[in-house]
Design a protein around this motif. Structure first.
Motif: not given
Length: 473
Positions: A362-366, A290-295, A159-165
């Motif tokens: 990282r998620l909260d800060g971003r 970006e938030l989806q990647v961090l989640r 999922r993180a890789s998909g959000f990176q796209v």
């Protein structure tokens, strides 16, 4: 993505716009006093007022010279870049790698086969000798909690890789839009410089006539020549910057754009109606890649913690074997269990817990940073709109009127040539500020769309037939 590219490009636009203005401080033209009774304007070349329509035609000619080749609108340009950009294609391929990791995590351990053979010799009289053979098969039974945690970690990575796209696509579309408006800004600056140079050439012609007739000192001609040369130099600089902006867009498309093309858009195109800030914030929290990647990274870190904790429980290995001796046949079933006596997996558990806390931080800060950037972009858009309105409805008209007054006063002998040059410099400065303000409106709107994740999950690729109609093939 951080918004440094937006701010860097906006700063470059401001610097380039400032270069179009003479470095010396511009003095506003003093209002002209009416011609004294009985005084008539001079006759000859310097008696006619400045031909502003002719100067505007010169700028329009420069704009037309830049509009060669097939026209492309913003959507077609974006689609061409999405289809051919190497960075985006690489991000899409990396998603296949992450999907393969799920298959690797879901695989069961293979069984193991054992075989051994030998000879048995009798050491006593009457003993039995002969061949010995042993067959065996063993299968590891994985801890189900360990297996589930490993698969969940692989799925979170996919999922993180998909959000990176989505991150790559969102950044790429925003960059294309920003570069496209930068191209329009450079073209408008070149047209404005050509118009200013045309006005200065008109002044230069009249000053030369006065100097040749002895009515004006020669330093006025030197000053007018210097202003004209500077305006032409700025025009050439703006043209080169426009060509460079076009090459940058072609580089983003991996050279897939035609050799000659024009952008079917205007810097003054009104962006969509500004949405409510709360709606933008909700869209950003839900769609920002970006938030989806961090989640997804938080979910993967949580699965890694579960994986480390499940590692305390041992694996179970079942073993079935058969041994054949000359006079005996043995069948055996065994179970092997590893006892977690010395290694309690405290180290891996602590590492996974620390990584989970870091991912949450990282998620909260971003998220907090993006909320501040969203408010800043919204305010920048409002300020740029107000600035465009003030410049287009007031300052530009006043500067044009001041130039006409200064020109009339100079023709009637009330003012010197320096007043006309100052008035022209003020007009160039105000027009440059207007162009920069219009670019800032488009840049702020693009940043709002980027922060809200508008282009993250939006496939804008056109079919090949549509690209052919657009002149890309």
């Amino acid at each position: 993505m951080p918004t440094a590219p937006f701010r860097a490009l906006s700063a470059a636009a401001l610097l380039a716009a400032g270069c179009l203005v003479q470095p010396a401080a511009a003095q506003p033209a003093a209002p002209s006093t009416p011609a004294r009774a009985g005084q008539a304007p001079r006759t000859g070349t310097d008696a006619s007022p400045l031909n502003l329509p002719a100067a505007a035609a010169s700028g329009a000619a420069v704009t037309a010279s830049l509009a060669g080749g097939p026209p492309l609108n913003l959507q077609q340009l974006t689609d061409a870049v999405i289809l051919n950009n190497p960075g985006l294609l690489s991000a899409q391929r990396s998603r296949n790698t992450a999907a393969a990791a799920i298959s690797s995590a879901s695989a069961f351990p293979n069984p193991r086969l054992e075989y051994s053979a030998g000879n048995q010799s009798a050491r006593q009289v009457g003993g039995v000798g002969g061949s010995l053979t042993t067959y065996g098969i063993s299968q590891t039974i994985e801890n189900p909690w360990l297996r589930e945690a490993r698969i969940d970690a692989a799925r979170s990575g996919e999922r993180a890789s998909g959000f990176q796209v989505g991150v790559a696509r969102n950044e790429l579309v925003a960059q294309v839009r920003l570069r496209a408006y930068d191209l329009l800004l450079r073209q408008a600056e070149a047209a404005a410089a050509a118009e200013a140079a045309s006005l200065l050439e008109q002044v230069n012609t009249r000053v030369r006539a006065r100097v040749d007739s002895g009515e004006s000192p020669r330093y006025e001609l030197i000053k007018a020549d210097a202003e004209t040369i500077n305006a032409r130099s700025l025009q050439q600089t703006a043209l080169l910057q426009a060509q460079q902006a076009g090459l940058t867009l072609n580089r983003l498309a991996a050279g897939a754009l035609p050799p000659q093309w024009s952008l079917d858009a205007q810097l003054s195109d009104a962006p969509p109606v500004q949405p409510d800030l709360m709606l933008l914030r909700e869209s950003m929290l839900a769609r920002n890649p970006e938030l989806q990647v961090l989640r997804a990274e938080v979910d993967r870190a949580r699965s890694q913690l579960d994986l480390a904790e499940a590692g305390r429980l041992p694996h179970v290995e079942l073993k079935l074997s058969q041994s054949r001796e000359p006079d005996i046949k043995q069948n055996m079933l065994g179970v092997t269990v590893q006892i977690p006596l010395f290694d309690r997996r405290s180290g891996p558990i602590a590492e996974a817990g620390s990584e989970l806390e870091r991912a949450r931080g990282r998620l909260d800060g971003r998220q907090a940073e993006l909320e501040q950037q969203l408010q800043s972009a919204e305010r920048a858009l409002e300020m740029s709109r107000l600035r465009v309105q003030a410049l287009s409805q007031g300052a530009v008209r006043d500067a044009e009127a001041a130039l006409r007054v200064a020109d009339a006063a100079w023709r009637f002998g009330e003012r010197g040539i320096l007043d006309v040059l100052d008035a022209q410099r003020v007009l160039r400065s105000v027009r440059a500020d207007l162009l920069t303000a219009r670019f800032q409106v488009q840049a702020a709107r693009t940043e709002l769309d980027f922060l809200s994740g508008r282009w993250a999950d939006e496939m804008t690729a056109l079919p090949s037939a549509a690209l052919q109609r657009g002149g890309l093939q």
